[in-house]
Design an enzyme around this catalytic site. Structure first.
Site, PDB file in Angstrom:
ATOM      1  N   SER A  28      39.389  33.176  93.462  1.00 16.66           N
ATOM      2  CA  SER A  28      38.548  33.692  92.402  1.00 16.66           C
ATOM      3  C   SER A  28      38.729  35.193  92.162  1.00 16.66           C
ATOM      4  O   SER A  28      38.362  35.690  91.120  1.00 16.66           O
ATOM      5  CB  SER A  28      37.068  33.443  92.737  1.00 16.66           C
ATOM      6  OG  SER A  28      36.694  34.165  93.901  1.00 16.66           O
ATOM      7  N   LYS A  35      34.959  43.875  92.652  1.00 18.02           N
ATOM      8  CA  LYS A  35      34.784  42.518  92.141  1.00 18.02           C
ATOM      9  C   LYS A  35      33.359  42.362  91.624  1.00 18.02           C
ATOM     10  O   LYS A  35      32.415  42.797  92.291  1.00 18.02           O
ATOM     11  CB  LYS A  35      35.067  41.510  93.257  1.00 18.02           C
ATOM     12  CG  LYS A  35      35.063  40.045  92.821  1.00 18.02           C
ATOM     13  CD  LYS A  35      35.461  39.109  93.971  1.00 18.02           C
ATOM     14  CE  LYS A  35      35.506  37.654  93.535  1.00 18.02           C
ATOM     15  NZ  LYS A  35      35.977  36.753  94.615  1.00 18.02           N
ATOM     16  N   SER A  47      39.882  32.816  98.372  1.00 20.44           N
ATOM     17  CA  SER A  47      39.817  33.604  97.137  1.00 20.44           C
ATOM     18  C   SER A  47      40.299  35.041  97.240  1.00 20.44           C
ATOM     19  O   SER A  47      40.355  35.746  96.239  1.00 20.44           O
ATOM     20  CB  SER A  47      38.384  33.606  96.592  1.00 20.44           C
ATOM     21  OG  SER A  47      38.093  32.375  95.999  1.00 20.44           O
TER      22      SER A  47
END
Lengths: 494, 490
Positions: A160, A79, A184
């Site tokens: 997210s 990420k 998330s």
């Protein structure tokens, strides 16, 4: 033989160890698949060389007869909230575009030390703020899933960690890192039919992870199944002296401890999670989960978490408050974007840089956070929210007197179409209604795929555990996973 | 007299001054408050900056145990409440020298609570209350004059640990304010928690001043509106600020004006304060608990270690010296600076009598150092050498004047006094035969003066002593010379 890219973490690790295939073959297969899937926009930066270098090292070590590292031969996605040395790290923001850290986050370093390689930096909601991956400066991530109603509406992969969930679901990587502040990891996992676990706050170091809301942010793995999550989490977690909130504890052997029997376990069903207008399919999935838990030997008990309804409002005060402070450092002085209009003074430069560098959702949360911390409103908002947070944690403590784990849906709906909720921030925030309370309490929680809705889209079940009981959470996840037998996968249309 | 009678005389009568100080003291430690970066003074700009100090994305603060320890020890040295539980808050404001965009400080739960400092000013003793001590990060330095259009930032100081020591508004005169700052500095230097180098900025004071009409019979009247003069960096300047600011306020009030609560700056060149910013553009700092840091919890073992590590403090040391025969004045002089006290203690450890030793240090040694422009830490004569010299005086080997000569040689050569005495034959003599012989010669050569003396001019006795000593090269024992002269002159 199955495609290498259809294999998960354990299968890849074992295959490389056994010599069924080489790590280089694995890295090349995934890198090729990443390159071919650019339409999904799951990656901001692709780093095939990084994956290849780790693979070569894994193959060399194996040929030399060295003891294999835990993730040798496994390429993963990172990420883009984790600082990666020498590789652009942006948090999907314009303000950090072009920022190349000279340091490696503890979590990513732990993974490289475990032998993993990096396929690239995964897209996300800007500064991890969002529930649909529509706030990235680098464009929306598309879910590989599509409704089976004949329409081609592009769907949200969740947020997210939407780049992570999309990439795993599309088989671009076997696993990825995520971060979870209010859900998330879990919500995007649910939206894309994969597994993801947010460990106890403090299990994974936050050092080198771009901060959103420090008291909530926690890294965790996302992968195709529970076992792969356990393997990944073991590699990611651990005490870090550079993070004052890091837990000074040894990392348990979660993979070795996996056991799908729930005999003797009491699973709590929180009645307050039956929210208004919950889709029947979610209700049905929850009941199905309850039946599976019983089948695995668990006793089901109803519990009450009376302050649940205050969790979301409290979260949307605390998280923006911390974010408004954490993001103050992006001021145009030291890195990334700097917008200096002609004749501008220092304050003007700050204002112009931040106006240009932050997206709408980030600005919205900075404004909320600044407001709730301001002298006149601090007590009315931040202090109250902090009290609510304590009450919510106490709710959980009380629940643990009668049960060992909690079972709830992960999200109140299946994936929605991109654009469907982006005009209504409050509707978007409701996505986090089931994930936020455990985040506020710092508890481990995971989402596993439970089934599909009427459009064939994945739905997730959430297990919440006591602090430090990741093993209990993983075991319950495994029990559900085995019974759900979730095999649906997105058709390859890209 | 136990209270200040300092008053500003105005047209409408007397005004009393009320003073409180917020002292920022840089904690002596190798590393910054929340990072491992070094803290040495005078380093090249931006060479002592870690990723944490530069607030790079993802960087986290980790408390430096030594900084916490020094704050606790300081609190103990002023008999303050040590809070077992304290917490770091963020104070948010945008400024280019503040890389994080916030300062980590302790607004709500400081590590040290109430304590006190005893001062002496204008001949009386007074206890000044300390409200709290909290630890916080220093900011970086901005330079606007290095480039026509750009500002330069030096982050060397960014993140350095400061103790903010907040007094109660207990001071009533420039002398009290000066004495408080000097005493605080002395205590910090004894404890070793701050080097007290005010000219290097490691200690500076914000001076809060207000004035009010004194109540009848010494009753307290409400405080007036105060101003805060920032970053005053010497005891003398603090006193000047109080004096100037109090007069300015009295003038404003007597002219029918009101005092604005504001921040002011002191201009040492002109000796005045001027407005820096008013309350209107005061910041809304937006404080909240720092979520990167857990509350600080101190355990008993840690506190015990802090307590055990405290040195003897100036007040106790002074009392000990006085009990050992040192005058109160000398004791105060010897304990004011920790280096002096350390030097004197080393002297005492060498086994000399405290009283004569204190006189010698405060007159001979200080005089010599003053002449050489050196401080006591750079003294060319060590405590052991000084003790040897004093011992030679005590046992009669050296007279006072011989001792002075030997000391001069010691200062020049660094030699031990015994060697000097040996080498240069500076030993005092009590040989009555030799002394009597010299006396006889002098009397013979000054028959007229002998007659005058015998005729009643007693003052001439000193002349004969001087002549005798001179003729003997200063080595004669003055007591014996006196005694033999008296006998010879009759």
């Amino acid at each position: 033989m199955t495609e290498l890219t259809d294999l998960g973490v354990r299968a890849l690790r074992d295959g490389v160890r056994e010599g069924a295939f080489s790590a280089v073959e694995v890295a090349e297969a995934f890198s090729a698949r990443v390159a071919a899937a650019s339409v999904l926009n799951a990656f901001i930066v692709e780093t095939p060389d990084h994956a290849l270098a780790a693979a070569r090292e894994a193959d060399r070590a194996r040929a030399a007869g060295e003891a294999p590292k835990p993730l040798a031969g496994v390429p993963i996605g990172m990420k883009d909230l984790f600082a990666t040395k020498g590789v652009q790290t942006t948090a999907a923001s314009h303000i950090l575009e072009g920022f190349v850290p000279e340091y490696e986050s503890t979590v990513s370093q732990n993974l490289w030390d475990a032998g993993a390689g990096m396929l690239g930096k995964l897209n996300l909601d800007q500064f991890a703020m969002g529930s649909s991956n529509e706030t990235s400066f680098f464009g929306n991530v598309l879910s590989p899933w599509r409704r089976n109603d004949g329409g081609n509406a592009p769907l949200a992969p969740g947020g997210s960690s939407g780049g992570s969930s999309s990439a795993i679901a599309a088989r671009l990587c076997p696993a990825a890192t995520g971060t979870d502040t209010g859900g998330s990891i879990r919500q995007p996992a649910a939206f894309t039919g994969i597994a993801g676990i947010k460990p106890t706050y403090g299990r994974c170091s936050r050092w080198g992870t771009v901060a959103f809301a420090s008291s909530l942010d926690q890294a965790g793995p996302m992968a195709r199944d529970v076992t792969d999550c356990a393997i990944m989490l073991e590699a990611m977690a651990g005490f870090d002296a550079k993070d004052a909130t890091s837990l000074q504890l040894d990392v348990p052997k979660w993979e070795a401890g996996l056991n799908p029997s729930l005999a003797g376990k009491r699973i709590g069903i929180p009645r307050e999670y039956r929210v208004d207008n919950m889709p029947e399919e979610i209700e049905a999935l929850w009941q199905q989960g309850i039946d599976w838990a019983k089948d695995a030997g668990a006793e089901i008990v109803e519990v009450s978490l009376p302050h649940t309804k205050y969790a979301l409002p409290a979260y949307y005060i605390i998280a923006p408050a911390e974010a408004s402070s954490n993001l103050a450092r992006y001021d145009g002085v030291r890195f990334g974007l700097r917008d200096l209009p002609a004749g501008a003074g220092l304050q003007d430069m700050y204002a112009a840089t931040r106006a240009a560098g932050f997206g709408d959702e980030v600005k919205r949360r900075i404004m909320i956070g600044t407001y709730v911390l301001s002298a006149g409103f601090y007590d009315a908002y931040f202090t109250q929210a902090s009290k609510v947070r304590t009450l919510i944690a106490q709710d959980f403590d009380k629940a643990w007197e009668t049960c060992d784990l909690l079972l709830t849906p992960t999200a109140p709906s299946a994936a929605f179409a991109l654009g469907e909720k982006s005009a209504d921030p409050l509707a978007m925030y409701l996505n986090d209604v089931f994930t936020v309370p455990s985040s506020l309490a710092g508890l481990p929680a995971m989402s596993v795929p439970g089934g599909v809705d009427k459009h064939g889209l994945p739905l997730g079940l959430q297990i919440i555990g006591k602090a430090l009981d990741e093993q209990g959470v993983l075991n319950a996840g495994l029990a559900l996973e085995q019974r759900a037998g979730f095999t649906a996968r997105a058709e390859q249309w890209w | 007299m136990t209270e200040s009678t300092y008053r500003i005389q105005g047209a409408t009568g007397e005004w009393e001054v009320v003073i409180g100080l917020e002292v920022h003291a840089q904690v002596t430690s190798q590393a910054k408050l929340f990072s491992g970066a070094a803290t040495a003074f005078g380093a090249e700009p931006n060479t002592q900056v870690s990723l944490v100090d530069a607030a790079m994305p993802g960087m986290l603060p980790v408390p430096n145990r030594e900084c916490i320890r020094q704050a606790v020890r300081t609190g103990m040295a002023i008999d303050a409440q040590i809070n077992r539980w304290s917490r770091f808050d963020r104070k948010n404001y945008f400024y280019a020298d503040l890389p994080q965009g916030y300062q980590i400080s302790q607004l709500y739960h400081p590590i040290v609570g109430e304590g006190s400092v005893e001062i002496e000013a204008d001949g009386y003793t007074k206890v000044i209350g300390v409200e709290r001590i909290h630890v916080e990060q220093d900011a970086g330095k901005l330079m606007h004059d290095q480039h026509p259009t750009q500002s330069y930032v030096d982050l060397n100081r960014s993140g350095v640990a400061l103790m903010e020591i907040v007094s109660k508004p207990d001071m009533r005169s420039p002398a009290e304010a000066g004495a408080y700052l000097a005493k605080l500095r002395s205590v910090l230097r004894y404890v070793g928690s701050c080097d007290g180098n005010m000219d290097q900025g490691s200690m500076r004071a914000d001076v809060n001043v207000s004035v009010r009409k004194p109540g009848p019979n010494g009753e307290e009247t409400p405080f007036g509106t105060r101003t805060e003069t920032k970053n005053v960096n010497s005891v003398r300047f603090v006193m000047a600020v109080v004096e100037h600011e109090a007069r300015r306020q009295v003038e404003v009030l007597e002219d029918g004006g009101t005092i604005q609560q504001e921040t002011r700056l002191y201009d040492p060149d002109r000796g005045v304060t001027r407005s820096m910013r008013s309350k209107e553009d005061a910041h809304d700092y937006r404080y909240f608990p720092d979520p990167d840091l857990l509350p600080l919890e101190l355990d008993e073992a840690f506190l015990e270690e802090c307590r055990a590590s405290l040195p003897e403090l100036p007040d106790a040391k002074r009392a000990r010296y006085v009990a050992g025969g040192v005058t109160l004045y000398n004791a105060a002089v010897l304990t004011a600076e920790v280096e002096t006290a350390r030097w004197f203690d080393a002297l005492l450890e060498a086994g000399v009598a405290a009283g004569p030793a204190s006189n010698w240090v405060t007159s001979e040694l200080f005089g010599a150092l003053n002449r050489l422009g050196k401080d006591i830490a750079e003294s060319p004569v060590s405590p052991a050498q000084a003790a040897a010299l004093l011992a030679l005086v005590a046992d009669g080997t050296l007279s006072g004047s011989l001792a002075k000569q030997v000391f001069e040689v010691m200062l020049e050569t660094g030699q031990d006094p015994a060697a000097i005495v040996e080498e240069r034959g500076l030993k005092q003599t009590s040989d009555t035969g030799a002394i009597d012989a010299v006396i006889a010669e002098i009397m013979a050569a000054n028959a007229d003066k002998v007659a005058d003396y015998r005729g009643g001019k007693d003052k001439l006795f000193g002349f004969f002593v001087g002549q005798t000593m001179k003729a003997m090269g200063g080595k004669a024992n003055p007591g014996v010379v006196n005694e033999r002269l008296k006998a010879a002159l009759g």
